[in-house]
Design an enzyme around this catalytic site. Structure first.
Site, PDB file in Angstrom:
ATOM      1  N   ASP A  98       0.985  -1.075  -0.126  1.00  0.00           N
ATOM      2  CA  ASP A  98       0.205  -0.103   0.088  1.00  0.00           C
ATOM      3  C   ASP A  98       0.842   1.129   0.078  1.00  0.00           C
ATOM      4  O   ASP A  98       0.616   2.646   0.761  1.00  0.00           O
ATOM      5  CB  ASP A  98      -0.637   0.152   1.078  1.00  0.00           C
ATOM      6  CG  ASP A  98      -1.345  -1.668   1.529  1.00  0.00           C
ATOM      7  OD1 ASP A  98      -1.561  -1.902   0.209  1.00  0.00           O
ATOM      8  OD2 ASP A  98      -1.899  -1.526   2.918  1.00  0.00           O
ATOM      9  N   ASN A 111     -16.860  -7.168   0.085  1.00  0.00           N
ATOM     10  CA  ASN A 111     -16.576  -6.404   1.695  1.00  0.00           C
ATOM     11  C   ASN A 111     -16.587  -5.218   1.078  1.00  0.00           C
ATOM     12  O   ASN A 111     -16.575  -4.565   2.463  1.00  0.00           O
ATOM     13  CB  ASN A 111     -15.024  -7.422   1.391  1.00  0.00           C
ATOM     14  CG  ASN A 111     -14.827  -8.337   2.040  1.00  0.00           C
ATOM     15  OD1 ASN A 111     -14.978  -9.863   1.835  1.00  0.00           O
ATOM     16  ND2 ASN A 111     -13.304  -8.439   2.409  1.00  0.00           N
ATOM     17  N   GLU A 122     -11.257  -1.051  -3.588  1.00  0.00           N
ATOM     18  CA  GLU A 122     -10.065  -0.519  -1.922  1.00  0.00           C
ATOM     19  C   GLU A 122      -9.070  -0.123  -2.550  1.00  0.00           C
ATOM     20  O   GLU A 122      -9.283   0.299  -4.028  1.00  0.00           O
ATOM     21  CB  GLU A 122     -10.452  -1.388  -1.059  1.00  0.00           C
ATOM     22  CG  GLU A 122      -9.473  -2.756  -1.660  1.00  0.00           C
ATOM     23  CD  GLU A 122      -8.491  -3.915  -0.396  1.00  0.00           C
ATOM     24  OE1 GLU A 122      -9.126  -3.764   0.529  1.00  0.00           O
ATOM     25  OE2 GLU A 122      -7.227  -4.191  -1.312  1.00  0.00           O
ATOM     26  N   ARG A 153       4.863  -8.468  -0.123  1.00  0.00           N
ATOM     27  CA  ARG A 153       4.991  -7.095  -1.030  1.00  0.00           C
ATOM     28  C   ARG A 153       5.597  -6.324  -1.279  1.00  0.00           C
ATOM     29  O   ARG A 153       5.343  -5.035  -0.228  1.00  0.00           O
ATOM     30  CB  ARG A 153       3.132  -6.452  -1.072  1.00  0.00           C
ATOM     31  CG  ARG A 153       1.707  -7.938  -1.227  1.00  0.00           C
ATOM     32  CD  ARG A 153       0.913  -7.305  -0.877  1.00  0.00           C
ATOM     33  NE  ARG A 153       0.378  -6.946   0.725  1.00  0.00           N
ATOM     34  CZ  ARG A 153      -0.814  -6.901   1.085  1.00  0.00           C
ATOM     35  NH1 ARG A 153      -1.655  -6.441   0.277  1.00  0.00           N
ATOM     36  NH2 ARG A 153      -1.028  -6.753   2.998  1.00  0.00           N
TER      37      ARG A 153
END
Length: 343
Positions: free
Chosen positions: A14, A156, A193, A291
């Site tokens: 992120d 979600n 998201e 990630r």
């Protein structure tokens, strides 16, 4: 066209980058999910070796005590703000963790100072799973864009936008801009998201990420004219296909949850995103730490941004379930961080 030495930061999902002054500030999700740290470098390629400063740690208990996700650093007026999501319960305690969105403020010129103040939770009309807040100012109005669960809608999270009365308070009713509806948005989980905002040549674009966080993770996009009513869902068009997705040929899987920044001269847009370079994940992908943050130039066409495909890694990277030290160890050009090079 400039090529960056990817990954630019190891084990930070992120990724959020903001260009300020003569360099770049970086924030991202630490795989321990226990706090928020910033680093600063004169160039994106220098972020991996830059010192990391923890500016806030999770509470021992309560609403901001678990799973600190997706911090974003913003300069609004004469202050710095960090938007992030945090939970109170573990995954095993409920279907979704109890994430809500929170804001920190720092009135110092240097955001890496120790003077961060908690401004509290961003309250939304539905008290539900909410995360990935981002913000932008357009024609004098500050907007918040975020992901949230509506109990009446399957899945979600959906994407919402609302005006703000101050940097931690909504100033109007939220409007839903997108929900998972295409097949590529509904793999493993129904998810929209990680919104990020980019403005260019009379258009505003919101990229977002969809599906589960493994190889199926991909980016979609919404677009509106800059003179349109941004609070009217009809002002926005949604791409039917992902605009950025896994590229097996380059060994890049599940790219997404991006941010945008500029080159040093301000002439070009840069997309910063995370991806993995392998698919053999044991257990929940959220708890695989690798990630890594990556960067590449955005190409502009008559139809809007062309993000291309995730570029191959230029550096050695680890394949390990272990969390590296905060400086990530050495990178290619000195000594490899791992004896194994990932394809």
């Amino acid at each position: 066209m400039r090529t960056y030495l990817n990954p630019i930061v190891l084990q930070r999902a992120d990724p959020w980058v903001i260009k300020h002054g003569d360099g770049y500030y970086f924030a991202g999700s630490d795989p321990r999910y226990d706090g928020i740290a910033l680093r600063y470098a004169a160039d994106l390629d220098g972020l991996q070796s830059a010192p990391e400063k923890t500016v806030w740690r999770r509470h021992e208990s309560g609403p901001a005590s678990k799973y600190i996700w997706a911090p974003e650093l913003h300069r609004i007026g004469n202050a710095w703000y960090i938007y992030f999501a945090a939970a109170e319960t573990d995954f095993e305690d409920s279907g979704l963790p109890t994430h809500r969105m929170f804001v920190l403020e720092n009135i110092d010129e240097d955001p890496m100072s120790d003077h961060w103040v908690e401004k509290g939770q961003i309250v939304t009309p539905i008290d539900s799973f909410a995360l990935d807040a981002t913000t932008f100012v357009h024609r004098g109005t500050q907007y918040l864009v975020w992901a949230q669960k509506d109990p009446a809608i399957e899945g979600n999270s959906n994407l919402y936008i609302a005006p703000m009365s101050d940097p931690w308070t909504l100033g109007g009713e939220p409007v839903m801009l997108s929900k998972p509806e295409y097949d590529w948005e509904c793999i493993d989980f129904l998810v929209n998201e990680g919104p990020a905002v980019l403005e260019h040549d009379g258009r505003i674009y919101i990229t977002y990420s969809a599906s589960g966080t493994g190889p199926a993770y991909a980016m979609g996009m919404l677009a509106a004219d800059t003179d349109a009513d941004l609070l009217d869902p009809a002002s926005w068009t949604k791409s039917a296909q992902p605009v950025f997705r896994t590229c097996e040929a380059n060994g890049q899987y599940g790219p997404g949850h991006n941010s945008f920044t500029k080159t040093k001269d301000g002439a070009q847009d840069i997309m910063v995103y995370h991806a993995r370079n392998y698919t053999d994940i044991d257990g929940d992908p959220l708890f695989d730490p690798n990630r890594h943050a990556r960067a590449q130039i955005v190409r502009w066409t008559a139809d809007g941004p062309d993000f291309g495909v995730p570029e191959p890694d230029a550096l050695w990277t680890p394949k390990s379930v272990d969390v590296l030290p905060s400086d990530g160890g050495a990178l290619a050009g000195t000594a490899p961080v791992s004896s194994r090079k990932m394809a």
